[in-house]
Write an enzyme that holds these catalytic residues in place. Structure first.
Site, mmCIF file in Angstrom:
data_model
loop_
_atom_site.group_PDB
_atom_site.id
_atom_site.type_symbol
_atom_site.label_atom_id
_atom_site.label_comp_id
_atom_site.label_asym_id
_atom_site.label_seq_id
_atom_site.Cartn_x
_atom_site.Cartn_y
_atom_site.Cartn_z
ATOM 1 N N LYS A 9 36.094 45.451 43.002
ATOM 2 C CA LYS A 9 36.995 44.294 42.965
ATOM 3 C C LYS A 9 38.444 44.716 42.779
ATOM 4 O O LYS A 9 39.345 44.144 43.406
ATOM 5 C CB LYS A 9 36.539 43.352 41.855
ATOM 6 C CG LYS A 9 35.130 42.794 42.089
ATOM 7 C CD LYS A 9 34.566 42.105 40.866
ATOM 8 C CE LYS A 9 33.137 41.664 41.098
ATOM 9 N NZ LYS A 9 32.520 41.073 39.875
ATOM 10 N N GLY A 18 18.529 37.130 32.728
ATOM 11 C CA GLY A 18 19.023 37.064 34.096
ATOM 12 C C GLY A 18 20.495 37.373 34.252
ATOM 13 O O GLY A 18 21.053 37.243 35.346
#
Length: 434
Positions: free
Chosen positions: A204, A186
């Protein structure tokens, strides 16, 4: 006691984190702010019901139920992507509602339009969660470092890429093998392109540069390279040479122009960023007043990111309560003081380099290669030649002093055209020592 009412668009991982933070921390937030923050409405087309603790929250599939509700003060957008997220934010802003988002992709492309609309409507935009997950990096840059000229930004801003490089380094695994494991655990999406090819990191960096330098930096201004071509051989050589390979976002302020780049970088083992492992993020600023500052923590996840979103909600609530909306400009600089960026061309970048040349081991080969480097003004700092079987191509690794990217590209082109070179030369930039 003042009540601030919140409408939430998107009840996915981060949306659930925000809702849980507001619910579990309700009394603490009242004690700290004097405000009761109430989640009143959730919009999500894929959710049929909310957890029991949110029984008083209205669940709807139509975002207009939030926009047209005059009692809702703050709209939180957590669906991601460009559309309908952009339209939702602009609709809320035009309705006079404050907005909070974690949508770094949207802000790195359409941020200028969103922040301009917010200024015109005198509402606030909170976006702490767009960079660094639970790390309060936006607030630190906007407020804590406000009395600084920011000289540079360096950082590990994507946990997936850092997890993969850490596993490749520590366990000697190949990229594809680690990626598969990361997806199973995950840590990586089914489509990991944005993470492993550096695009998420570039989103970012564009946001941080905009705040740090007062420039309207767009995603397209960022030079981006990913980690999918990094091979265990180069990670092993890096270790031998006292370095670790990291995917870094880097921007250096040269005054009249600024660097804007994301790429794999060899970081000396003595540097703080080399020690950041696993899915963690770390972002380093250097200010002319404060010196170096390193912020470290979880860059993603339900509760860390939910914490950052909640912090924006509370900040805006406090400003509403004190009638001080936009006390801190959204981008740190006043809107009329924002400027257009001049980005350092990559060919003009100057830094040290790592090269791995694959060549036949014949007399004169090394001399031919080093001669090409010399012709292009590239000074060799050290060299390592791999042990090999007779008649097999050999790896020759060079570490250089600082050189110009344009010269490096021309030298590599000439080296790869040599009849004794059997594979393309690998180039990795080294972190500049400040």
């Amino acid at each position: 006691m003042k009540e601030i009412r919140i409408g939430l668009i998107g009840f996915g991982t981060v949306g659930k984190g925000l809702a849980q933070a507001l619910f579990s921390q309700r009394e603490r937030l009242i004690q700290r702010s004097g405000i009761a923050f109430t989640l009143t409405t959730v919009v999500d087309i894929a959710v049929d019901s909310l957890p029991d603790e949110f029984s008083n929250v209205t669940l709807t599939r139509d975002a207009k139920d939030i926009f047209n509700d005059p009692s809702i003060d703050i709209v939180v957008e957590l669906i991601g992507g460009m559309e309908p997220a952009k339209s939702f934010l602009l609709e809320a802003i035009n309705k006079g509602k404050h907005v909070v988002t974690a949508n770094k992709a949207l802000l790195s492309v359409h941020g200028r339009e969103i922040f301009t609309a917010a200024a015109l409507n005198n509402v606030e935009v909170g976006f702490e969660a767009s960079v660094g997950g639970g790390i309060p990096v936006i607030k630190a840059l906007k407020e804590g470092l406000v009395a600084n000229k920011i000289n540079y930004i360096k950082g590990i801003m994507n946990g997936t890429a850092n997890y993969i490089l850490t596993k490749m380094t520590d366990d000697g695994m190949a990229f594809n093998e680690v990626l598969k494991e990361a997806q199973e655990l995950g840590f990586a999406e089914a489509d990991p392109t944005y993470d492993v090819e550096g695009i998420d990191t570039a989103h970012k960096l564009a946001i941080l540069m905009t705040i740090a330098f007062g420039l309207h930096v767009h995603l397209d201004d960022i030079h981006v390279e990913g980690i999918s071509e990094i091979e265990p051989t180069d990670i092993e050589f890096a270790g031998t040479l006292g370095h670790r390979i990291k995917l870094l976002a880097i921007s250096r302020n040269h005054g009249k122009h600024v660097e804007a780049r994301v790429h794999p970088t060899m970081v000396p083992e003595t540097h703080m960023l080399s020690t950041i492992s696993g899915a963690f993020n770390a972002i380093q600023f250097n200010g002319d007043t404060v010196g170096d500052v390193l912020l470290y923590g979880q860059g993603a996840g339900m509760m860390p990111t939910g914490s950052a979103v909640a912090a924006d909600v509370v900040d805006i609530g406090r400003n509403i309560l004190q009638n001080s909306v936009n006390r801190v400009p959204a981008l740190s600089y006043l809107p009329n003081n924002m400027a257009e960026p001049i980005i350092t061309p990559m060919d003009e970048l100057v830094c040290p380099y790592y090269f791995r040349v694959t060549a036949l081991d014949k007399p004169g080969v090394l001399a031919r290669i080093t001669s090409i480097f010399g012709d292009h003004g590239i000074s060799i700092k050290s060299m390592v030649q791999q042990e090999h079987d007779a008649n097999e191509p050999v790896y020759i690794v060079f570490m250089t002093h600082s050189a110009t990217e344009g010269n490096v590209k021309r030298a590599i082109r000439e080296i790869d055209e040599l009849d004794v070179c059997t594979s393309p030369t690998v180039k990795i930039r080294l972190l500049i020592s400040e």
